[in-house]
Design a protein around this motif. Structure first.
Motif, PDB file in Angstrom:
ATOM      1  N   HIS A   1      -8.209   6.306  -4.681  1.00  0.00           N
ATOM      2  CA  HIS A   1      -6.599   5.078  -4.625  1.00  0.00           C
ATOM      3  C   HIS A   1      -7.013   4.555  -2.905  1.00  0.00           C
ATOM      4  O   HIS A   1      -6.426   3.451  -3.160  1.00  0.00           O
ATOM      5  CB  HIS A   1      -5.829   5.976  -4.542  1.00  0.00           C
ATOM      6  N   PHE A   2      -7.692   5.668  -1.930  1.00  0.00           N
ATOM      7  CA  PHE A   2      -6.928   5.050  -1.351  1.00  0.00           C
ATOM      8  C   PHE A   2      -8.783   4.542  -0.430  1.00  0.00           C
ATOM      9  O   PHE A   2      -9.642   5.601  -0.165  1.00  0.00           O
ATOM     10  CB  PHE A   2      -6.518   5.924   0.340  1.00  0.00           C
TER      11      PHE A   2
ATOM     12  N   TRP B   1       5.990   7.045  -0.841  1.00  0.00           N
ATOM     13  CA  TRP B   1       4.586   6.457  -0.239  1.00  0.00           C
ATOM     14  C   TRP B   1       3.934   5.953  -1.359  1.00  0.00           C
ATOM     15  O   TRP B   1       3.289   4.427  -1.404  1.00  0.00           O
ATOM     16  CB  TRP B   1       4.296   7.016   0.684  1.00  0.00           C
ATOM     17  N   MET B   2       3.587   7.304  -2.551  1.00  0.00           N
ATOM     18  CA  MET B   2       2.117   6.477  -3.339  1.00  0.00           C
ATOM     19  C   MET B   2       2.818   5.780  -3.927  1.00  0.00           C
ATOM     20  O   MET B   2       2.067   4.593  -5.245  1.00  0.00           O
ATOM     21  CB  MET B   2       1.843   8.272  -4.336  1.00  0.00           C
TER      22      MET B   2
ATOM     23  N   GLN C   1       4.443   3.402  -3.504  1.00  0.00           N
ATOM     24  CA  GLN C   1       4.908   1.839  -3.080  1.00  0.00           C
ATOM     25  C   GLN C   1       3.442   1.130  -2.582  1.00  0.00           C
ATOM     26  O   GLN C   1       3.066   0.380  -2.311  1.00  0.00           O
ATOM     27  CB  GLN C   1       5.820   1.931  -1.792  1.00  0.00           C
ATOM     28  N   TYR C   2       2.360   2.012  -2.437  1.00  0.00           N
ATOM     29  CA  TYR C   2       1.135   1.446  -2.775  1.00  0.00           C
ATOM     30  C   TYR C   2       0.275   1.262  -3.873  1.00  0.00           C
ATOM     31  O   TYR C   2       0.139   0.160  -3.914  1.00  0.00           O
ATOM     32  CB  TYR C   2       0.186   3.302  -1.606  1.00  0.00           C
ATOM     33  N   SER C   3       1.290   1.766  -4.737  1.00  0.00           N
ATOM     34  CA  SER C   3       0.236   1.602  -6.026  1.00  0.00           C
ATOM     35  C   SER C   3       1.288   0.378  -6.551  1.00  0.00           C
ATOM     36  O   SER C   3       0.401  -0.152  -7.209  1.00  0.00           O
ATOM     37  CB  SER C   3       1.082   3.125  -7.003  1.00  0.00           C
TER      38      SER C   3
ATOM     39  N   GLN D   1       2.246  -1.758  -4.854  1.00  0.00           N
ATOM     40  CA  GLN D   1       1.367  -3.265  -3.885  1.00  0.00           C
ATOM     41  C   GLN D   1       0.619  -3.420  -4.442  1.00  0.00           C
ATOM     42  O   GLN D   1      -0.266  -4.744  -4.886  1.00  0.00           O
ATOM     43  CB  GLN D   1       1.442  -3.246  -3.179  1.00  0.00           C
ATOM     44  N   ARG D   2      -0.769  -2.629  -4.780  1.00  0.00           N
ATOM     45  CA  ARG D   2      -2.231  -2.623  -4.879  1.00  0.00           C
ATOM     46  C   ARG D   2      -1.915  -3.245  -6.974  1.00  0.00           C
ATOM     47  O   ARG D   2      -2.810  -3.930  -7.145  1.00  0.00           O
ATOM     48  CB  ARG D   2      -2.837  -1.060  -5.236  1.00  0.00           C
TER      49      ARG D   2
END
Length: 441
Positions: free
Chosen positions: A16-17, A160-161, A163-165, A167-168
C-alpha cells in the motif's frame, strides 16, 4: 507462526505504501527545505493481481527461513484455492491465517469487497489494519463509505491506515467505461383517465364511509371497496368508479364503473374488482370515486381516498443455483444496496432473515453463520425468477452484531436482470423485516 505475522504485516504495508525519498528545494541546504515525495516505480502491480506477486515472494522468503519440511505458509496458501475458502478463513481462522486470507481475497477484485468489509469488525488490530489497507488497495469506491467509521477505531494503526486508504480512493483516476448502448424503458405506474361523464360534484360529505383493501394471487389482484351509509337519508343513483390504477402491471377490470340504485340508511355495499397481472413489479395507487344524489337532488361525493398497492415476491418462482453459477450471471445484472441499523438482538434478527427468505419465493443457495468473541455474523442469499418476464433476481442479506448488544447492522444487496425490480423488491423486503422486528406479524 509468529514470524508469519510480522512478514505478512510487512507485505500488507509494502503493498500500500510507496517508498519515499527526500527532494530538496533549489537553494536549500537544510533538511527542512526538502519535500517528501513518492519514489517513482517503473512497474506497479495491477489492481487485478491484488498482491499475488508479493505473496509469492513472501512464500519464498519464509521457505528459506523455516527450512525444508516447515513451510507452513506454503500449506496455508495451498488451502486458499477459492474465494469461498478465503472468506471462511478470514472469519474463522487465527490471526495469521486471517491476514493471509485477507491478502489473498484481493485477487478476486470487487467480488471480495463484501468479505473484506466483514473483516473490519474483527477483534484483532492487525487483522483490521490489513483489511483496511486491502480495501484501499482494491480500488472499489464503495470502500470510502465502508472505511469512514474506521477513522475513529480504538487502534491508532487502524485509524492511520483508514485515513490513508480513503485518501487513496479519492485520488484514484477516473477510468472511462466503454460506452454501452442503453434502452430507455418507460415504466407506467398509474393510468389516470376520468371515465365519469358528469360534472365534478360541488359538495362532499363525511357521512358516507369508504374503505378499501386488496388481495394478491399469482395472476390477479382483487380490489375490494366497502361503501357504508352513515347519513340520515338514503343515497340515490350511486356511482362507484376506478379512475386510476398501476396500468404498467395490471389490466383494467371488465367494469370500471358500477351504478347502484340506492343505499338505504345504515346499510352498506361491498364491491369487488378483479385485475389481471402481467408484470411482476406492481407499485402504485388505485384511485376511486364514489358519488350519489341526496334528497335535495344535488350530486355529492364521498371521500374515497387512494389505495396504495405493492406486490412483487408473490410473482417469483424459486430458482435453483449455486454460488459459482451466481458469480457467472452477476456481471450482467443491475445492482443496488443499502445498510440499516436495527434495534434488535443479532440472533433474533438472524432468525427473522431466514424466515423472510423462505417466504419470498427465493431458493436459498447460501446460508452461513460465524461467531468469534461474541461477534455474530450471518449471511443468506436466495435467487428467484419472474414468472411473467423471466428476469432473475438475487438477494443477499448480511448481518453483523454483538450478542450482548441490542443493535444489529443489516446490509441488503440486490442483483437483478430487470432494473424495475430493484426498488420495489427492496422496499417490500425491508418493510417485511421491520414488521417482524416490531412484532407486528
Amino acid at each position: 507462526m509468529p514470524v508469519l505475522k510480522v512478514l505478512c504485516g510487512c507485505i500488507a504495508f509494502k503493498a500500500h505504501f510507496l517508498p519515499v525519498r527526500v527532494k530538496f528545494e533549489a537553494d536549500s541546504n537544510t533538511l527542512t527545505g526538502g519535500l517528501i515525495v513518492p519514489e517513482e516505480r517503473s512497474r506497479l502491480p495491477s489492481r487485478s493481481t491484488g498482491g499475488t506477486d508479493a505473496l509469492r515472494k513472501l512464500k519464498r522468503v519464509v521457505k528459506k527461513i523455516l527450512g525444508p519440511g516447515q513451510d507452513e505458509l506454503a500449506l496455508a496458501v495451498s488451502q486458499l484455492e477459492s474465494i469461498q475458502a478465503c472468506r471462511d478463513t478470514s472469519l474463522t481462522g487465527d490471526d495469521d491465517q486471517k491476514i493471509l486470507a485477507v491478502c489473498r481475497l484481493v485477487e478476486y477484485g470487487s467480488e471480495a469487497f463484501e468479505s473484506l468489509e466483514l473483516v473490519l469488525h474483527d477483534d484483532s488490530d492487525k487483522v483490521r489494519t490489513t483489511a483496511v489497507g486491502m480495501i484501499g488497495y482494491l480500488g472499489d469506491l464503495r470502500g470510502i463509505q465502508a472505511l469512514q467509521s474506521m477513522e475513529s477505531d480504538s487502534n491508532s494503526d487502524v485509524q492511520w491506515m483508514a485515513q490513508y486508504s480513503i485518501q487513496r480512493l479519492w485520488e484514484l483516476p477516473t477510468e472511462l467505461e466503454p460506452e454501452v448502448p442503453t434502452t430507455i424503458r418507460e415504466v407506467k405506474t398509474a393510468e389516470v383517465r376520468f371515465v365519469l361523464d358528469e360534472p365534478m360534484p360541488l359538495y362532499y360529505t363525511d357521512d358516507v364511509i369508504v374503505n378499501h383493501n386488496y388481495s394478491i394471487s399469482a395472476n390477479s389482484l382483487t380490489f375490494n371497496l366497502d361503501v357504508r351509509n352513515e347519513s340520515s337519508e338514503p343515497l340515490q343513483d350511486v356511482t362507484v368508479a376506478i379512475l386510476a390504477f398501476p396500468s404498467g402491471s395490471l389490466k383494467a377490470p371488465k367494469k370500471r364503473i358500477v351504478k347502484i340504485e340506492e343505499i338505504p340508511v345504515a346499510n352498506r355495499i361491498l364491491l369487488e374488482f378483479n385485475m389481471q397481472i402481467f408484470n411482476e413489479c406492481i407499485e402504485g395507487e388505485i384511485v376511486t370515486a364514489v358519488r350519489f344524489t341526496d334528497t335535495k337532488g344535488d350530486r355529492v361525493a364521498a371521500k374515497a381516498g387512494h389505495c396504495f398497492v405493492r406486490s412483487f415476491f408473490e410473482h417469483l418462482e424459486p430458482t435453483k443455483t449455486t454460488s459459482e453459477e451466481f458469480l457467472k450471471v452477476k456481471k450482467r445484472m443491475e445492482y443496488w444496496n443499502r445498510e440499516h441499523v436495527l434495534e434488535v438482538e443479532p440472533q433474533k434478527l438472524l432468525n427473522i432473515l431466514e424466515n423472510v427468505m423462505e417466504r419470498k419465493n427465493l431458493y436459498v443457495f447460501r446460508s452461513e453463520t460465524a461467531e468469534r468473541d461474541g461477534l455474530l455474523m450471518g449471511l443468506t442469499a436466495g435467487m428467484g425468477r419472474g414468472q411473467f418476464g423471466g428476469a432473475l433476481i438475487v438477494i443477499t442479506l448480511t448481518l453483523v452484531g454483538r450478542r450482548d448488544d441490542n443493535l444489529s447492522k443489516l446490509r441488503i444487496d440486490i442483483y437483478t436482470e430487470d432494473v424495475e425490480f430493484l426498488h420495489t423488491a427492496a422496499s417490500q423486503l425491508f418493510e417485511d423485516i421491520q414488521q417482524q422486528v416490531l412484532g407486528n406479524e
